[in-house]
Design an enzyme around this catalytic site. Structure first.
Site, PDB file in Angstrom:
ATOM      1  N   HIS A   1      43.087  30.243  37.477  1.00  0.00           N
ATOM      2  CA  HIS A   1      42.805  29.222  38.487  1.00  0.00           C
ATOM      3  C   HIS A   1      42.130  27.995  37.874  1.00  0.00           C
ATOM      4  O   HIS A   1      42.363  26.871  38.312  1.00  0.00           O
ATOM      5  CB  HIS A   1      41.909  29.803  39.581  1.00  0.00           C
ATOM      6  CG  HIS A   1      42.625  30.670  40.565  1.00  0.00           C
ATOM      7  ND1 HIS A   1      43.705  30.236  41.308  1.00  0.00           N
ATOM      8  CD2 HIS A   1      42.404  31.957  40.954  1.00  0.00           C
ATOM      9  CE1 HIS A   1      44.117  31.204  42.109  1.00  0.00           C
ATOM     10  NE2 HIS A   1      43.345  32.259  41.904  1.00  0.00           N
TER      11      HIS A   1
ATOM     12  N   HIS B   1      43.063  36.354  35.683  1.00  0.00           N
ATOM     13  CA  HIS B   1      43.532  35.723  36.918  1.00  0.00           C
ATOM     14  C   HIS B   1      42.591  34.597  37.322  1.00  0.00           C
ATOM     15  O   HIS B   1      43.033  33.487  37.640  1.00  0.00           O
ATOM     16  CB  HIS B   1      43.617  36.769  38.024  1.00  0.00           C
ATOM     17  CG  HIS B   1      43.906  36.197  39.371  1.00  0.00           C
ATOM     18  ND1 HIS B   1      45.155  36.214  39.937  1.00  0.00           N
ATOM     19  CD2 HIS B   1      43.093  35.596  40.269  1.00  0.00           C
ATOM     20  CE1 HIS B   1      45.106  35.634  41.124  1.00  0.00           C
ATOM     21  NE2 HIS B   1      43.856  35.250  41.349  1.00  0.00           N
ATOM     22  N   GLU B   2      41.295  34.879  37.300  1.00  0.00           N
ATOM     23  CA  GLU B   2      40.320  33.868  37.704  1.00  0.00           C
ATOM     24  C   GLU B   2      40.346  32.659  36.781  1.00  0.00           C
ATOM     25  O   GLU B   2      40.296  31.511  37.228  1.00  0.00           O
ATOM     26  CB  GLU B   2      38.922  34.482  37.740  1.00  0.00           C
ATOM     27  CG  GLU B   2      38.735  35.525  38.811  1.00  0.00           C
ATOM     28  CD  GLU B   2      39.048  34.995  40.194  1.00  0.00           C
ATOM     29  OE1 GLU B   2      38.723  33.821  40.470  1.00  0.00           O
ATOM     30  OE2 GLU B   2      39.620  35.739  40.982  1.00  0.00           O
TER      31      GLU B   2
ATOM     32  N   GLU C   1      47.912  31.659  43.903  1.00  0.00           N
ATOM     33  CA  GLU C   1      47.545  33.029  43.541  1.00  0.00           C
ATOM     34  C   GLU C   1      48.616  33.654  42.649  1.00  0.00           C
ATOM     35  O   GLU C   1      48.310  34.335  41.666  1.00  0.00           O
ATOM     36  CB  GLU C   1      47.341  33.879  44.799  1.00  0.00           C
ATOM     37  CG  GLU C   1      46.160  33.462  45.662  1.00  0.00           C
ATOM     38  CD  GLU C   1      44.817  33.660  44.974  1.00  0.00           C
ATOM     39  OE1 GLU C   1      44.767  34.285  43.902  1.00  0.00           O
ATOM     40  OE2 GLU C   1      43.809  33.172  45.515  1.00  0.00           O
TER      41      GLU C   1
END
Length: 254
Positions: free
Chosen positions: A134, A130-131, A189
């Site tokens: 970004h 997920h990070e 997100e």
């Protein structure tokens, strides 16, 4: 992922490091940027600023040594993933109790001891995915540029050479503070969730690790959406259900 900044940000960009340290001085984040837009910064310059800031953060936080069990575990988990979507990635563990993680525009991923204590290996990969999402989606780059509009470090950017000058410790603190304070939109997100799901699927991991990581975070606050660093994120239980629904459509879960 509030403290992420940008971030990871963990699963989850995490934005409020309660114990991780930066050198930022509150007054410095206010100043000067009205005259020159940070949009003039190149992606390479943003990555270099991130690199310098992460060096400063690593110096101010308890980084697990190479022979530390946390580092050994993390290195085993990420052994296949030192380049992701063409981005070289480096990993370290902060021996801080916060449930947190973040990634920066230069490909640095920092995972907190508190997160590792509650997540399985695959759940940690889901959070880091997920990070990194970004970063791949340029959320961290854009968040950095937004933070720089309020920062005095623009004076360190050469107007003709395009190279970054040596930043002072207080300026690096500004950058680090901007990274940690960055907030992503709910759409960003969700897109980072989708990147993590695709990352897990592509490498043959169980995609439901993303769902269970959200469920663990939600449970920490009695099911009300997760720890306080997730307050600006979509509800963790809803995110978990979205992953489970997608896995069923893809034939990866019942």
């Amino acid at each position: 992922m509030k403290r992420i900044i940008i971030l990871l940000v963990v699963v989850f960009r995490l934005t409020s490091l309660s114990h991780a340290q930066t050198t930022a001085k509150p007054g410095l984040m206010q100043a000067i940027m009205e005259a020159i837009s940070s949009e003039t910064l190149s992606d390479a310059q943003v990555a270099e600023l991130s690199r310098q800031a992460i060096v400063e953060m690593d110096a101010k936080n308890p980084v697990a040594a190479a022979n530390d069990p946390y580092t050994i575990r993390l290195n085993k988990i990420v052994s296949r993933h030192h380049t992701i979507s063409g981005i070289p990635v480096n990993y370290k563990v902060y021996k801080v109790a916060d449930v947190n993680a973040f990634a920066t525009a230069d490909g640095s991923v920092r995972v907190f001891k508190g997160l590792m204590d509650i997540m399985t290996d695959n759940e940690l990969l889901a959070v880091m995915g997920h990070e990194i999402g970004h970063v791949v989606n340029h959320d961290t780059r854009d968040g950095m540029k937004s933070a720089l509009r309020r920062s005095a470090i623009r004076d360190a950017v050469g107007s003709t050479s395009g190279k970054l000058g040596e930043l002072s410790r207080s300026q690096l603190g500004d950058v680090a503070d901007g990274l940690l304070g960055a907030k992503f939109s709910r759409q960003q997100e969700t897109e980072a969730d989708d990147y993590s799901y695709g990352f897990l699927k592509r490498y043959g991991y169980n995609v439901l690790a993303l769902a269970t990581s959200f469920e663990k975070l939600a449970k920490l606050s009695g099911g009300q959406g997760g720890p306080t660093f997730l307050s600006s994120h979509p509800d963790s239980q809803a995110r978990a259900q979205r992953v489970r629904d997608r896995a069923r459509r893809d034939g990866l879960a019942r």
